[in-house]
Design a protein around this motif. Structure first.
Motif, short mmCIF file in Angstrom:
data_model
loop_
_atom_site.label_atom_id
_atom_site.label_comp_id
_atom_site.label_asym_id
_atom_site.label_seq_id
_atom_site.Cartn_x
_atom_site.Cartn_y
_atom_site.Cartn_z
N GLY A 143 0.79 -1.21 -0.05
CA GLY A 143 0.03 0.07 0.09
C GLY A 143 1.05 1.43 -0.02
N GLU A 144 2.14 1.20 -0.19
CA GLU A 144 2.92 2.38 -0.10
C GLU A 144 4.10 2.26 -1.18
N PRO A 145 3.59 2.13 -2.42
CA PRO A 145 4.68 2.19 -3.65
C PRO A 145 5.37 3.48 -3.43
N GLU A 146 6.76 3.27 -4.21
CA GLU A 146 7.62 4.26 -4.03
C GLU A 146 6.94 5.73 -5.20
N ARG A 147 6.98 6.78 -4.83
CA ARG A 147 6.61 7.97 -5.49
C ARG A 147 7.35 8.23 -6.68
N MET A 164 -3.67 0.87 -8.60
CA MET A 164 -2.84 -0.28 -8.35
C MET A 164 -3.70 -1.36 -7.38
N LYS A 165 -4.40 -0.87 -6.48
CA LYS A 165 -5.17 -1.80 -5.56
C LYS A 165 -6.30 -2.24 -6.38
N ALA A 166 -6.77 -1.55 -7.21
CA ALA A 166 -8.20 -2.13 -8.01
C ALA A 166 -7.63 -3.07 -8.90
N SER A 167 -6.25 -3.08 -9.83
CA SER A 167 -5.73 -3.89 -10.27
C SER A 167 -5.35 -5.40 -9.72
N ILE A 168 -5.02 -5.13 -8.58
CA ILE A 168 -4.50 -6.33 -7.86
C ILE A 168 -5.91 -7.12 -7.56
#
Length: 188
Positions: A143-147, A164-168
């Motif tokens: 839940g904390e990807p690099e910016r 990204m969360k929706a894609s997962i």
């Protein structure tokens, strides 16, 4: 706008209106009746419709959907009676049914080959989807990807995290669907 364009547009519009009017008039030449028993038809004359207790449908759009032709179910065995007629009926009735089911039957070896091909394809697709899911989860980083450099605005960063969360979630649903399809296939 040129002066020749406007009259051409008006002429075209008028022609289209005349064609539409003629089409509507020809479509309404025959009244549609609603008769007892939920029968809708335009085949009766006004006199026949009145005798049958039918009512005219005015201004209501009517959609006709034809049902598929149903074939009578073939009876499996003897029916009592005896005689020549009874003996001939099962043979003539059974021949088309046997022919139809014979054409639809697949050789068991061929069916096993199809099932194994389907299983192989589904398993390969499952592996690909699991690899893609693992890559997405790695990028998501709990839940904390690099910016990125183009995400100076925090709202843009949050938008990407939500995507990204929706894609997962979609990948997980795809994997679950593939596993369900694999479970439907017979064991190898």
């Amino acid at each position: 706008m040129s002066t020749t364009f406007l009259p051409r547009v008006l002429r075209t519009t008028m022609a289209m209106a005349l064609v539409a009017g003629a089409t509507a008039a020809s479509a309404q030449e025959r009244p549609v009746y609603r008769c007892p028993g939920n029968l809708y038809t335009d085949q009766y004359s006004p006199k026949e419709a009145a005798e049958l207790g039918c009512k005219t449908l005015d201004g209501a759009p009517v959609t006709v959907v034809q049902s598929p032709v149903r074939r009578p179910a073939s009876s499996g065995g003897g029916g009592g009676g005896g005689g020549e007629g009874a003996a001939a009926r099962p043979a003539s009735g059974a021949a088309p049914a046997a022919r139809a089911s014979g054409e639809m039957r697949v050789d068991p070896a061929q069916q096993r080959a199809r099932d194994s091909d389907a299983r192989r394809i589904l398993e390969a697709e499952l592996r690909k989807e699991e690899e893609r899911l693992a890559a997405l989860q790695k990028d998501y980083n709990q839940g904390e990807p690099e910016r990125r450099g183009d995400e100076r605005n925090f709202a843009r960063y949050q938008e990407r995290v939500a995507e990204m969360k929706a894609s997962i979630a979609r990948k997980e649903a795809d994997i679950a669907a593939l596993k369900r399809e694999l479970a439907k296939l017979p064991a190898p």
